[in-house]
Design a protein around this motif. Structure first.
Motif, PDB file in Angstrom:
ATOM      1  N   ALA A 122      25.221 -15.515 -64.424  1.00  0.00           N
ATOM      2  CA  ALA A 122      26.296 -16.012 -63.563  1.00  0.00           C
ATOM      3  C   ALA A 122      26.696 -14.956 -62.536  1.00  0.00           C
ATOM      4  O   ALA A 122      26.938 -15.273 -61.364  1.00  0.00           O
ATOM      5  N   LYS A 123      26.772 -13.702 -62.945  1.00  0.00           N
ATOM      6  CA  LYS A 123      27.123 -12.626 -62.018  1.00  0.00           C
ATOM      7  C   LYS A 123      26.084 -12.508 -60.898  1.00  0.00           C
ATOM      8  O   LYS A 123      26.438 -12.276 -59.738  1.00  0.00           O
ATOM      9  N   PHE A 162      23.891 -14.837 -59.714  1.00  0.00           N
ATOM     10  CA  PHE A 162      23.720 -15.986 -58.828  1.00  0.00           C
ATOM     11  C   PHE A 162      25.010 -16.441 -58.147  1.00  0.00           C
ATOM     12  O   PHE A 162      24.975 -17.381 -57.344  1.00  0.00           O
ATOM     13  N   THR A 163      26.122 -15.801 -58.447  1.00  0.00           N
ATOM     14  CA  THR A 163      27.368 -16.126 -57.743  1.00  0.00           C
ATOM     15  C   THR A 163      27.670 -15.112 -56.644  1.00  0.00           C
ATOM     16  O   THR A 163      28.759 -15.120 -56.071  1.00  0.00           O
ATOM     17  N   THR A 164      26.716 -14.242 -56.350  1.00  0.00           N
ATOM     18  CA  THR A 164      26.866 -13.299 -55.241  1.00  0.00           C
ATOM     19  C   THR A 164      25.736 -13.520 -54.242  1.00  0.00           C
ATOM     20  O   THR A 164      24.743 -14.194 -54.534  1.00  0.00           O
ATOM     21  N   ARG A 165      25.891 -12.938 -53.049  1.00  0.00           N
ATOM     22  CA  ARG A 165      24.870 -13.063 -52.004  1.00  0.00           C
ATOM     23  C   ARG A 165      23.722 -12.082 -52.178  1.00  0.00           C
ATOM     24  O   ARG A 165      22.690 -12.220 -51.540  1.00  0.00           O
TER      25      ARG A 165
END
Length: 276
Positions: free
Chosen positions: A12-13, A15-18
């Motif tokens: 989650a960390k 794929f929730t950032t650019r």
């Protein structure tokens, strides 16, 4: 088990950032241009030796090896991107001070670190490995076919090389995790990755070919081990891959050992320190 929820949190960390898709985009463009451009150049040179004036030049790889060397750009040059991804995934926690809530949610620090290791191994292979090899095989095969050269896509050895290359990219992402744990300062980690992959190791590999003793040591450099695992390397064009290399499975074990040992050292140094 505590590890599996922690791995899910790490995915989650990521794929929730650019960060992951920016690096992946640069990887695709960079490798695609290099592999496709050089494949087209060598194809033109082989097809027109009288025009290029390089019909007997040793710098031109033999046609039988050309496809593999062009495809291997994915790892021989592109491995810097999964290393950066792994390093940034760890150092971002220090830089943005998100380790405190992470450790409050999961106080088992070893579990958190190995969850990062596992998640980045998967992302490095499934995402960066696949994208890297698609971006090298696609343009290079098209360029070779344009000059009536065999892209050897019907050869099982080609796809075995691709599979080993995807594994190599996964291991490189794990190496990045270890480096990030060892050097938690993000700027320093980025500088080390870029300097080592783009300058220090290529120079060391070139120097190592000068005599038998250093050549034996040079086989165990990370990039040399990765090239041995893949079975082909762009550096062979520049004679950096001359001499004996490790077996493919030995190269994989060396690269995996570097990833594990670096991560362990990082755990026992910076990772166990107090965070604020």
């Amino acid at each position: 088990m505590r590890l599996f929820p922690a791995i899910g949190a790490e995915f989650a960390k990521i794929f929730t950032t650019r960060m992951w898709w920016v690096l992946a985009l640069i990887l695709v463009v960079y490798i695609g241009l290099l592999a496709g451009g050089l494949a087209a150049f060598f194809g033109w040179t082989i097809a027109n030796p009288e025009v290029s004036g390089a019909g007997g030049a040793t710098a031109i790889p033999p046609e039988s090896d050309l496809a593999g060397l062009m495809y291997s750009f994915a790892t021989s040059v592109g491995y810097v991107f999964p290393v950066l991804l792994g390093a940034l995934a760890v150092t971002s926690e220090f830089r943005h001070q998100t380790l405190t809530p992470t450790f409050l949610a999961n106080p088992h620090r070893a579990v958190v670190l190995w969850a990062k290791f596992s998640a980045l191994f998967v992302v490095g292979g499934v995402v960066f490995g696949v994208l890297g090899w698609v971006s090298s095989v696609g343009p290079a095969a098209g360029a070779l076919a344009l000059w009536d050269l065999d892209p050897v896509l019907d050869d099982p050895d080609t796809w075995a090389m691709v599979g080993r290359g995807i594994l190599a990219m996964a291991l490189w992402a794990a190496v990045g995790v270890g480096l990030g744990a060892l050097v938690p300062n993000q700027v320093a980690a980025i500088v080390i990755v870029i300097a080592f992959t783009q300058f220090v190791e290529p120079v060391l590999r070139l120097v190592a070919t000068l005599n038998d003793v250093t050549a034996e040591i040079g086989k165990y450099l990370p990039g040399a081990a990765s090239d041995a695992l893949v079975g082909a390397s762009f550096y062979q064009i520049a004679a950096m891959g001359s001499g004996e290399i490790l077996e493919w499975w030995q190269g994989g074990l060396v690269l995996a050992a570097i990833a594990v040992v670096t991560t362990l050292i990082g755990y026992f140094t910076s990772w166990r320190r107090d965070v604020t």
